[in-house]
Design an enzyme around this catalytic site. Structure first.
Site, PDB file in Angstrom:
ATOM      1  N   SER A 108     -14.465  47.702 -55.113  1.00 30.60           N
ATOM      2  CA  SER A 108     -14.003  47.907 -56.403  1.00 30.60           C
ATOM      3  C   SER A 108     -14.735  48.614 -57.317  1.00 30.60           C
ATOM      4  O   SER A 108     -15.877  49.034 -56.937  1.00 30.60           O
ATOM      5  CB  SER A 108     -13.940  46.284 -57.242  1.00 30.60           C
ATOM      6  OG  SER A 108     -15.302  45.900 -57.499  1.00 30.60           O
ATOM      7  N   LYS A 109     -14.344  49.102 -58.442  1.00 27.11           N
ATOM      8  CA  LYS A 109     -15.030  50.098 -59.247  1.00 27.11           C
ATOM      9  C   LYS A 109     -16.392  49.390 -59.693  1.00 27.11           C
ATOM     10  O   LYS A 109     -17.166  50.284 -59.480  1.00 27.11           O
ATOM     11  CB  LYS A 109     -13.949  50.265 -60.571  1.00 27.11           C
ATOM     12  CG  LYS A 109     -14.591  51.175 -61.470  1.00 27.11           C
ATOM     13  CD  LYS A 109     -13.818  51.271 -62.769  1.00 27.11           C
ATOM     14  CE  LYS A 109     -14.308  50.452 -63.741  1.00 27.11           C
ATOM     15  NZ  LYS A 109     -15.819  50.871 -64.309  1.00 27.11           N
ATOM     16  N   ARG A 110     -16.454  48.185 -59.872  1.00 34.19           N
ATOM     17  CA  ARG A 110     -17.619  47.624 -60.261  1.00 34.19           C
ATOM     18  C   ARG A 110     -18.857  47.678 -59.255  1.00 34.19           C
ATOM     19  O   ARG A 110     -20.007  47.984 -59.553  1.00 34.19           O
ATOM     20  CB  ARG A 110     -17.415  46.128 -60.316  1.00 34.19           C
ATOM     21  CG  ARG A 110     -16.657  45.623 -61.661  1.00 34.19           C
ATOM     22  CD  ARG A 110     -17.546  45.227 -62.794  1.00 34.19           C
ATOM     23  NE  ARG A 110     -17.220  45.188 -64.206  1.00 34.19           N
ATOM     24  CZ  ARG A 110     -17.210  46.432 -64.869  1.00 34.19           C
ATOM     25  NH1 ARG A 110     -18.126  47.399 -64.624  1.00 34.19           N
ATOM     26  NH2 ARG A 110     -16.732  46.510 -65.944  1.00 34.19           N
ATOM     27  N   GLY A 136     -18.800  50.389 -57.209  1.00 34.19           N
ATOM     28  CA  GLY A 136     -19.433  51.688 -57.555  1.00 34.19           C
ATOM     29  C   GLY A 136     -20.371  51.711 -58.624  1.00 34.19           C
ATOM     30  O   GLY A 136     -21.609  52.305 -58.290  1.00 34.19           O
ATOM     31  N   ASP A 137     -20.194  51.006 -59.774  1.00 31.51           N
ATOM     32  CA  ASP A 137     -21.005  51.230 -60.836  1.00 31.51           C
ATOM     33  C   ASP A 137     -22.295  50.522 -60.447  1.00 31.51           C
ATOM     34  O   ASP A 137     -23.396  51.166 -60.725  1.00 31.51           O
ATOM     35  CB  ASP A 137     -20.213  50.443 -62.101  1.00 31.51           C
ATOM     36  CG  ASP A 137     -19.164  51.111 -62.442  1.00 31.51           C
ATOM     37  OD1 ASP A 137     -18.837  52.359 -62.120  1.00 31.51           O
ATOM     38  OD2 ASP A 137     -18.155  50.409 -63.280  1.00 31.51           O
TER      39      ASP A 137
END
Length: 509
Positions: free
Chosen positions: A266-268, A270-271
């Site tokens: 998920s994008k999370r 990556g962050d």
RNA sequence: GGAGCGUUGGUCAAGGGGUUAAGACACCUCCCUUUCACGGAGGAAUCACGGGUUCGAUUCCCGUACGCUCUACCA
């Protein structure tokens, strides 16, 4: 391998940034279409008005453009089966929901969200933590299966909100052939009576995907593995609507997993771990969050496509670097892995590095120039830039590395790593560079051999080992301990600049 | 809980009844390079476990374990 009837589609819902996995799905669709001489369609599945995000649709189109995976038919470019936005096809779906009701394959249901919650609560047990609306529970709900016909008509006529649900048969085995997994089958008793038409009149994904795939003559449908459990609903719909002979071939793609632990990437993640997940920068108008994309981080679309292609697929050979044309030629769905793959950012960067090394410098120059300009470097002469890129390519993994590795060719370094030379610095060395700068002035043909010869000659005169002098010279010109051969650098930046940098450095030592 | 799907080195993976079980990334060692890279040479796997079938199973079958996905009027 040409079958011009082949039609595939990518059908995202415009709710935010375009995820890696989404781009890979696009890619596989695209490759398959091109390989068969068919058509690749972009269809926007915007049937959930509550999740509509302004700008998301344009963003998706831009991503596809950047990747070079442009659709043959889309909302933007139109096509023979327009419109390609489901919200604009709204009226189409109701008639089929009604047809299903007439046939007895669907029914009206009036339950409110609260009543549904209450049902789930009531039937929830340890053995069955998530009860569904199915052949058993529907008998206890407010719907056309339990209410008399005139009551149903009355409720509708007074404007009671309702949905239309598919009536799943109690015991039927549903089977299909997945292009990646082979035969897959389900028993209908565990499938729930999915909502087909929502209270706002919009279809759900289940109805819309079947109606549109049929209407748009889709021959092959590729989607993420998370859709596998709803396949039986779709099969039933194809069947009930009388289109089963035209049902597309399906392939359920393996998921892209988190690099650590387990689960969908998920994008999370990556962050959290410092790598991009979206293709391009995505600015979320609701949260004001800006998420960095692969493009802005310095990835080449060629590399991005390549790394995605081989994340779950390979042609059986040792080849890892593929151009889009090679992929079109070699891609095959039956060589796609069944299991999910963990995303590895290090390897992703390696692909970019490989592509930087392979792509011609004039091409790279076009993509690097803007970054240079943005960082305050003006490139007066494109030929020089190309020459510089040739020299530093090997040490650049991302496009943005070119600034670090090549900026000093165009602008004197802002700071010098004097700490790297200070410990071994001597007065003799100072004298050496002082004399060197005077002698360099006299060189007529400013080139590598002349500079190097003079440097060596002077070193011999001063009786200092060459190795002792090259590092200081490098730091003077570059600012740090990196970069191509020093004499090449001196030759490229020119006589005046070389001398200036030496003289300036001497003031710091 | 249920169903479906999956499981080859840390990661991506080739292979597929008999092999020294490819290759790549990362990591370590060395070479090249009087910078940093690039390049080159080495280094790691009883193929999740247990049963079968077979002369022989990592490969086929059945279980088990583990993981993932789904189980919304979201897609």
């Amino acid at each position: 391998m040409t079958d011009t009837n082949v039609r595939v589609r990518f059908a995202p819902s415009p709710t935010g940034g375009l995820h890696l996995g989404g781009v890979r799905t696009v890619l596989y669709n695209y490759l398959f279409a091109k390989q068969h001489g068919g058509k690749f369609i972009l269809r926007i599945e915007d049937t959930d008005q509550s999740r509509f995000v302004p700008g998301a649709e344009e963003y998706i189109q831009d991503c596809l453009q950047w990747c070079g995976l442009e659709p043959d038919e889309s909302p933007q470019h139109g096509g023979p089966y327009a419109p390609y936005r489901q919200s604009e096809r709204k009226d189409l779906y109701r008639q089929f929901a009604l047809q299903l009701i007439d046939q007895g394959n669907a029914y009206y249901a009036f339950d409110t969200p609260e009543e549904l919650d209450a049902m789930r609560l009531e039937f929830k047990t340890e053995d069955n933590p998530s009860p569904t609306y199915n052949y058993q529970t529907r008998l206890k709900m407010r719907n056309a299966e339990t209410l008399p016909a005139d009551e149903v008509s009355r409720l509708i006529s007074i404007g009671t909100p309702y949905v239309i649900r598919i009536k799943i048969p109690q015991n039927e085995t549903l089977t299909f052939i997945d292009m990646i997994r082979g035969e897959v089958s389900f028993n209908s008793f565990l499938v729930d009576d999915k909502v087909l038409l929502k209270a706002d009149g919009m279809p759900t994904y289940h109805l819309a995907v079947v109606v549109d795939d049929y209407a748009m003559k889709i021959t092959h449908a590729f989607r993420g593995e998370e859709w596998l459990p709803s396949a039986p609903v779709h099969i039933l719909l194809w069947k009930y609507l009388g289109w089963i002979a035209d049902m597309p071939m399906w392939a359920h793609l393996p998921l892209i997993l988190k690099p650590d632990g387990h689960g969908k990437l998920s994008k999370r993640d990556g962050d959290r771990m410092g790598f991009p997940v979206f293709a391009m920068n995505w600015y979320d108008p609701r949260s004001n969050d800006l998420t960095t994309g692969f493009r802005e981080l310095g990835f080449l679309p060629e590399a991005f496509i390549n790394l995605l292609a081989v994340l779950g697929w390979n042609d059986g050979s040792e080849q890892e670097i593929f151009s889009i044309d090679e992929l079109i030629q070699k891609f095959s769905m039956d060589k796609v892995h069944k299991g999910g793959a963990k995303f590895n950012y290090e390897k992703a960067k390696w692909f970019n590095h490989e592509w930087i090394k392979r792509l011609p410098s004039p091409y790279l120059a076009e993509r690097v120039k803007a970054d240079f300009t943005a960082k305050g470097i003006t490139v007066a002469n494109d030929e020089v830039l190309v020459k510089v890129l040739d020299m530093i390519k090997d040490r650049c993994t991302l496009l943005t590395d070119f600034y670090e590795q090549g900026g000093f060719f165009f602008k004197a370094p802002a700071t010098l790593d004097v700490a790297a030379i200070k410990p071994k610095w001597t007065n003799d060395k100072f004298m050496f560079f002082d004399i060197l700068s005077e002698k360099l002035m006299l060189i007529e043909e400013w080139n590598v051999t002349a500079i190097e010869a003079l440097f060596k000659e002077t070193a011999t005169e001063k009786n200092i080992k060459l190795g002792e002098l090259q590092l200081p010279f490098r730091v003077m010109l570059v600012g740090g301990k990196f970069g191509p051969g020093v004499f090449d650098i001196a030759a490229t930046i020119g006589k005046a600049e070389t001398i200036n940098r030496i003289k300036f450095a001497l003031t710091l030592l």
